[in-house]
Design an enzyme around this catalytic site. Sequence first.
Site, PDB file in Angstrom:
ATOM      1  CB  THR A  50      -0.791   0.004   1.325  1.00 31.36           C
ATOM      2  OG1 THR A  50      -0.002  -0.094   2.295  1.00 31.36           O
ATOM      3  CG2 THR A  50      -1.829  -1.141   1.270  1.00 31.36           C
ATOM      4  CD  GLU A  81      -5.224  -2.635   1.622  1.00 32.51           C
ATOM      5  OE1 GLU A  81      -5.501  -1.854   0.667  1.00 32.51           O
ATOM      6  OE2 GLU A  81      -4.669  -2.166   2.699  1.00 32.51           O
ATOM      7  CE  LYS A 129     -13.845  10.930  13.857  1.00 36.56           C
ATOM      8  NZ  LYS A 129     -12.498  11.022  13.705  1.00 36.56           N
ATOM      9  CD1 TRP A 188     -18.449  12.761  13.161  1.00 33.55           C
ATOM     10  CD2 TRP A 188     -18.581  11.057  11.521  1.00 33.55           C
ATOM     11  NE1 TRP A 188     -17.997  11.408  13.536  1.00 33.55           N
ATOM     12  CE2 TRP A 188     -18.109  10.580  12.525  1.00 33.55           C
ATOM     13  CE3 TRP A 188     -18.458  10.179  10.423  1.00 33.55           C
ATOM     14  CZ2 TRP A 188     -17.496   9.192  12.903  1.00 33.55           C
ATOM     15  CZ3 TRP A 188     -18.073   8.780  10.553  1.00 33.55           C
ATOM     16  CH2 TRP A 188     -17.768   8.505  11.727  1.00 33.55           C
TER      17      TRP A 188
HETATM   18  P1  ADP Z   1      -3.333   3.942  -0.013  1.00 33.13           P
HETATM   19  O1  ADP Z   1      -4.101   3.528   1.121  1.00 33.13           O
HETATM   20  O2  ADP Z   1      -1.852   4.044   0.539  1.00 33.13           O
HETATM   21  O3  ADP Z   1      -3.892   5.566  -0.389  1.00 33.13           O
HETATM   22  P2  ADP Z   1      -4.717   2.782  -2.123  1.00 33.13           P
HETATM   23  O4  ADP Z   1      -4.182   2.949  -3.528  1.00 33.13           O
HETATM   24  O5  ADP Z   1      -4.839   1.253  -1.670  1.00 33.13           O
HETATM   25  O6  ADP Z   1      -3.530   3.277  -1.327  1.00 33.13           O
HETATM   26  O7  ADP Z   1      -5.693   3.509  -1.751  1.00 33.13           O
HETATM   27  C1  ADP Z   1      -7.029   3.251  -1.414  1.00 33.13           C
HETATM   28  C2  ADP Z   1      -8.003   4.346  -0.788  1.00 33.13           C
HETATM   29  O8  ADP Z   1      -8.193   5.127  -1.884  1.00 33.13           O
HETATM   30  C3  ADP Z   1      -9.393   3.818  -0.586  1.00 33.13           C
HETATM   31  O9  ADP Z   1      -9.491   3.204   0.738  1.00 33.13           O
HETATM   32  C4  ADP Z   1     -10.046   5.163  -0.716  1.00 33.13           C
HETATM   33  O10 ADP Z   1      -9.808   5.724   0.848  1.00 33.13           O
HETATM   34  C5  ADP Z   1      -9.352   5.915  -1.611  1.00 33.13           C
HETATM   35  N1  ADP Z   1     -10.330   5.843  -2.950  1.00 33.13           N
HETATM   36  C6  ADP Z   1     -10.052   4.942  -3.996  1.00 33.13           C
HETATM   37  N2  ADP Z   1     -11.014   5.245  -4.850  1.00 33.13           N
HETATM   38  C7  ADP Z   1     -11.674   6.172  -4.661  1.00 33.13           C
HETATM   39  C8  ADP Z   1     -12.999   6.899  -5.144  1.00 33.13           C
HETATM   40  N3  ADP Z   1     -13.345   6.585  -6.244  1.00 33.13           N
HETATM   41  N4  ADP Z   1     -13.588   7.686  -4.290  1.00 33.13           N
HETATM   42  C9  ADP Z   1     -13.165   8.068  -3.081  1.00 33.13           C
HETATM   43  N5  ADP Z   1     -11.783   7.447  -2.373  1.00 33.13           N
HETATM   44  C10 ADP Z   1     -11.095   6.510  -3.236  1.00 33.13           C
END
Ligand code: ADP
Length: 548
Positions: free
Chosen positions: A187, A332, A443, A448
């Site tokens: 990640t 993930e 918050k 929220w």
């Molecule tokens: P990191 O967690 O390190 O940023 P990832 O690429 O695995 O790496 O990121 C996943 C996260 O990105 C998701 O859990 C979410 O928070 C965000 N995310 C991905 N796609 C979207 C989307 N279309 N809209 C909003 N958030 C998104």
Amino acid sequence: MLSTMQDVPLLVSRILTHGSTVHGRARVTTWTADAGPRRRTFAEIGARAAQLAHALRDELGVAPDDRVATLMWNNAEHVEAYFAIPCMGSVLHTLNLRLPPEQLTWIVNHAADRVILVNGTLLPLLAPLLPRLESVEHLVVVGPGDTSVLDGCRATVHEYESLIADRPQRYEWPELDERQAAAMCYTSGTTGEPKGVVYSHRSIYLHSMQVNMAESFSLTDRDTTLPIVPMFHVNAWGIPHAAFMTGINMLMTDRFLQPAAIAEMIEAERPTHAAAVPTIWQGLLAELAERPRDVSSVRQVIIGGSACPPSLMRDFQERHGIEVCHAWGMTETSPLGTTSHPPAGATGEEAWTYRFTQGRFPASVAARLIGPSGEVMPWDGTSTGELEVRGPWIAGAYFGGAGAEPLAPEDKFHDGWLRTGDVGAISPDGYLTLTDRAKDVIKSGGEWISSVELENHLMAHPDVAEAAVVAVPDAKWGERPLATVVLKEGAVADYATLRVFLTERVARWQVPERWTIVSAVPKTSVGKFDKKVIRRQYADGKLDVTVF
Ligand code: ADP
């Protein structure tokens, strides 16, 4: 009673064999600075992947389960590595070339990579790390670059083309267990230490089928896709594997990721499809506004990785006639979670409402929302909770490090479900709307505030290029929003105008009183707003904040 069906393992080698024969004429085109695009057919890629596998096994002694890393741009050789390494039974580990040096070193050591395939242009980035890379025995340099920076390094250095030359163009790919590791990706650490996710042959196979489904990217051999999303970012969202499954031509950016270069390659190579994070598309739209190009070949762009501002989607559609499909996923989840195609029958504004959501879950991804006291929330479109998902391409644990068992930390996995850290609501017909990341939500006095909602409204203002909103400590309310805004060139809007603009769109108590104008929003290694950095800059008093 058992079925009478054959028990055939789902293997990456099947995808390669199919792609390089049935779709042998499909092409991977790699952009270059001035030599013209390099073209290679899937048949050639298949033959060269076999040669690479022979070289890795016979010359470098790579064994099953050994990790072979890539530090590469999106290009044809990276596709060869994508297939050769898993098909021979080893594990492809894609390294994120935008990570800070300490994190990259930590990741290579944690994964115990034995070999790194590295683009010659990236040697200056890799060389300083080498003395601290404990497990790396071989470096394979792909393409031109200054190898003198490797003088004195412990690992044996090879040159890709001479390493694979004259080796057999066929390889007896082993019949593996489909649950075996095929590839791994860490990640990007937006919210903490990087964690290793290990994909299986089975998960990649099933995920590729989903990518190709009409309800997802709906690509066929008549398409050319431009995955701007890097191959080190969750396997370029699964596009290379999906491409070999159905013969989709691929246009690869290599290291040319500037908006002008992307506009130029779209005009010249006429892809029908493209995929990237919102920041890339913001850049491209600005470029096209300044210097118009013919991008009419593009039918659809996939936008994901962070929330896509509605204004960006409308701009694509209205100015360029390109349909935007919003997608949600994470490292993930391989990453395909949801895609935002409106349901049958939805037209006009109703269709837009669906497009603005993160999208609909496919059959293979089960989802539930967990409320503040651990209760499962209804899918009514308004009740919010933390999103949890489960399915055949969703991680059930993290890589535990050299020789260790997989890790399933309490805070990430829960009764066989992955806790995503994303907060939102799901409509009765299965469309997900994320309001925030659990860590980014503001918050304020027991209520929220969605940082994403404020950002989307701000970015819809004609003078605003980018906006990021973060929570900052507040003596009275606990937390309050801080708006950081990047204005477009020549923009006239001031704080007062922007505040009025927001007041007309959200509840008054949600409107930030702290504002700052910055020249750029800090970005993570994969181009997302880096809110950790903004919060730190604020705490360190490095932002010039105006308070109302
Ligand atoms: P990191 O967690 O390190 O940023 P990832 O690429 O695995 O790496 O990121 C996943 C996260 O990105 C998701 O859990 C979410 O928070 C965000 N995310 C991905 N796609 C979207 C989307 N279309 N809209 C909003 N958030 C998104």
